[in-house]
Design an enzyme around this catalytic site. Structure first.
Site, PDB file in Angstrom:
ATOM      1  N   GLN A  66      -5.184  -2.480   9.416  1.00 36.73           N
ATOM      2  CA  GLN A  66      -4.830  -3.741   8.766  1.00 36.73           C
ATOM      3  C   GLN A  66      -5.440  -4.915   9.528  1.00 36.73           C
ATOM      4  OE1 GLN A  66      -3.172  -3.968   5.815  1.00 36.73           O
ATOM      5  NE2 GLN A  66      -3.812  -6.100   5.954  1.00 36.73           N
TER       6      GLN A  66
ATOM      7  N   LYS B 161       0.843  -1.200   0.000  1.00 42.88           N
ATOM      8  CA  LYS B 161       0.000   0.000   0.000  1.00 42.88           C
ATOM      9  C   LYS B 161       0.876   1.247   0.000  1.00 42.88           C
ATOM     10  CE  LYS B 161      -3.922  -2.202   2.137  1.00 42.88           C
ATOM     11  NZ  LYS B 161      -4.426  -2.738   3.397  1.00 42.88           N
TER      12      LYS B 161
ATOM     13  N   ASP C   2     -12.148   2.611   3.247  1.00 41.64           N
ATOM     14  CA  ASP C   2     -12.618   1.262   2.922  1.00 41.64           C
ATOM     15  C   ASP C   2     -14.102   1.274   2.563  1.00 41.64           C
ATOM     16  OD1 ASP C   2     -10.754  -0.737   2.827  1.00 41.64           O
ATOM     17  OD2 ASP C   2     -10.846  -1.223   4.967  1.00 41.64           O
TER      18      ASP C   2
END
Lengths: 374, 374
Positions: free
Chosen positions: B178, B134, B201
């Site tokens: 995470q 990422k 998200d």
């Protein structure tokens, strides 16, 4: 409003216009519709796609006052046996009695009585009638009802102040803002101000999100779709693994009904105004929930033999034989469909009475949760 | 993690395990799966209902390493013309470049650089790799990345403190926690602590609720389903009025993908582990999005000629010819389906690379919104 006489219809109609979204619009029977009621009766137009939604607002409405059974002639129809009638009026009455018992038990054991607050802004006669009927329904089961009436020219701030007061009031477990609000108010702002723990309508996006997500639980399930599923449960109609088609995708009925059916492991399809050949899809359904507000749109030929039909629509059609000059029919052509289906809700007396029963149920649920009473 | 070599696969896999719901679980390729990878290859079992979901967790997985085209023989298949390949790798690259341009413009005009913060708890090697990837992706487009690494035995409170700090930090526009978190932590509590304006998200229930409701707009669309729809758009594939079938109903892909298709006026059906005869439904679809994690489950015979196929699954199957002893395949039997479909995403190189591109896109969107930059 004098045109409508059954409490259940009024209450249901009321709910159909209580969308918290300004764009979602379930085309059910309401006074605005009556005002635009067409003087001429045309025949049912078959088209390649559903004409509900935007088109029905922009063009004169096409009304089918009765549906012949000729279109079902090619189907496997047994004229001797009709579908079982799903008696929403009786189920709603049973539920009200159950709620009454629970409320007595709650009062006895912890001294708490559930309370529902309704905020009414302006002088609309129909809104006043709806509020009166909610109050009556609360009275019959023993729920305390509270009311705030504000003048048509009140400010948004005044409404928000009343909501805030009810949010903080421990004797209030459910809050409803009667819609429509005067045009100078921002409906979304006002509805969002109701604290989610008391939002018994269940239309808050956070609540809808929880309804959509596996592993999450909504605080409240919106009343009309909850009533539809409750009817299936009370008639022992299996949902798991069944093909279900929801006709209509409104925020207040179609969409949450589809989410509920999916939570119960049905395989769900949603048919809407942009769907081509909707009857091809409905013919595959074991369960149809129709919530579009198009009189008699779902013909017998749209229905799979043995399907279960839940009709949320309440539509006025002209009827010179009726003292009022009109009568109410559903989205589903009852006379045709009952020859094909295994079970069907009538209109009126099907889903309609369930909506208010579910409002009472949500208010009880809220009070139980707030006071941790089982 | 050395088993997987393409960044896109890792990133995609990573996302598949980033569900904010503890019960929703998209069965995509991850390290847990690799550990349980069966040593024997069995043939594809046809059954009356999909076996994905719970069953694939409790019984040894049935792997089909290659799918013959024999099952499509009865279909209208033209062996001369294959479906157009939807090149997700290229589209993702295009999007990254567009994002890079926008970020430069933003920096130039208002001096703001978007920032993405990732919180990593514990020493899982796979998680560390995902976070590293990422970071790399952010670097290539010019997004600042921030990282908080906490020890495996940290308390929930310590994690919440870091989230709170990032919530308040004006240089951070997106926050990712995470997953998986250590088992002593409550995942839902932690994810809910991320402020919704930075929840790139898009899994917050409030966001999902807005996605489901007409007339409401979500703050962020979850990355993988957003990537699926973006592929359709970039390939000028019409959605409005089309029949779409989503296979799988996970919170992170299937359910939001269905909601997105419905927002674009498709007629959507959701097929899942309880669906009987899923192939009957998929055969009616103009567009199929499959997200179940069953290798080669969707056979050529499940596909309507000319359909468009978006394959979200990334599944390892044994392959002695491969240096690693396995290769990756999708949910859709590619060799069969490309003879029937008009367009198809490959695996890898289809949806996979889109997920990280959409994460970068959401981070840019967040920064633009926070700074009111157009």
């Amino acid at each position: 409003m004098a045109l409508i006489d059954t409490a259940s219809t009024m209450i249901f109609t009321d709910y159909s216009s209580s969308s918290s979204s300004s764009t979602a619009r379930l085309l059910l029977f309401n006074t605005a519709k009556l005002r635009n009621f067409p003087k001429t009766i045309s025949t049912f137009r078959r088209s390649n796609s559903l004409q509900f939604g935007i088109s029905s607002r922009t063009s004169p409405r096409t009304i089918i006052t009765h549906c012949s059974s000729s279109s079902t002639s090619a189907m496997q129809v047994n004229n001797e046996t009709f579908a079982k009638v799903i008696d929403g009026k009786r189920v709603a009455q049973d539920i009200r009695e159950e709620i009454g018992v629970e409320i007595s038990r709650m009062k006895e054991e912890i001294g708490i009585v559930p309370g529902l607050a309704v905020i009414l802004v302006g002088d609309r006669k129909d809104s006043a009638t709806y509020v009166r009927n909610k109050k009556k329904a609360c009275d019959t089961v023993g729920i305390n009802s509270y009311e705030a009436r504000l003048a048509e020219d009140s400010t948004e701030e005044e409404v928000l102040n009343h909501i805030s007061k009810f949010n903080d009031d421990p004797s209030v477990h459910g809050i409803l803002v009667q819609l429509p609000l005067p045009s100078h108010m921002n409906e979304q702002n006002i509805l969002n101000a109701v604290c989610i723990e008391k939002d018994v309508d269940g239309f808050h996006p956070l609540n809808i999100g929880r309804l959509a997500m596996r592993g999450r639980e909504p605080l409240f399930v919106p009343c009309t779709p909850k009533g539809c599923i409750e009817l299936l449960h009370r008639y022992d109609i299996p949902i798991k693994g069944k093909r279900a088609v929801v006709i209509g995708r409104s925020n207040i009925v179609g969409m949450p009904a589809a989410l509920l059916l999916q939570r119960e492991d049905a395989t769900v399809s949603i048919v809407h105004s942009r769907t081509k050949n909707p009857e091809e899809i409905t013919r595959q359904a074991d369960i149809i929930i129709s919530a579009v507000g198009q009189p008699n749109m779902v013909r017998g030929s749209w229905v799979k033999p043995g399907a279960v039909l839940i009709d949320v629509g309440i539509n006025p059609v002209e009827d010179p034989a009726s003292p009022r000059g009109y009568r109410l029919v559903g989205d589903i052509c009852y006379d045709e469909a009952r020859k094909v289906a295994s079970a069907i809700t009538p209109v009126p007396g099907g889903v309609g009475p369930m909506t208010i029963a579910m409002l009472l149920s949500n208010t009880l649920l809220s009070a139980k949760r707030i006071h941790n009473f089982r």
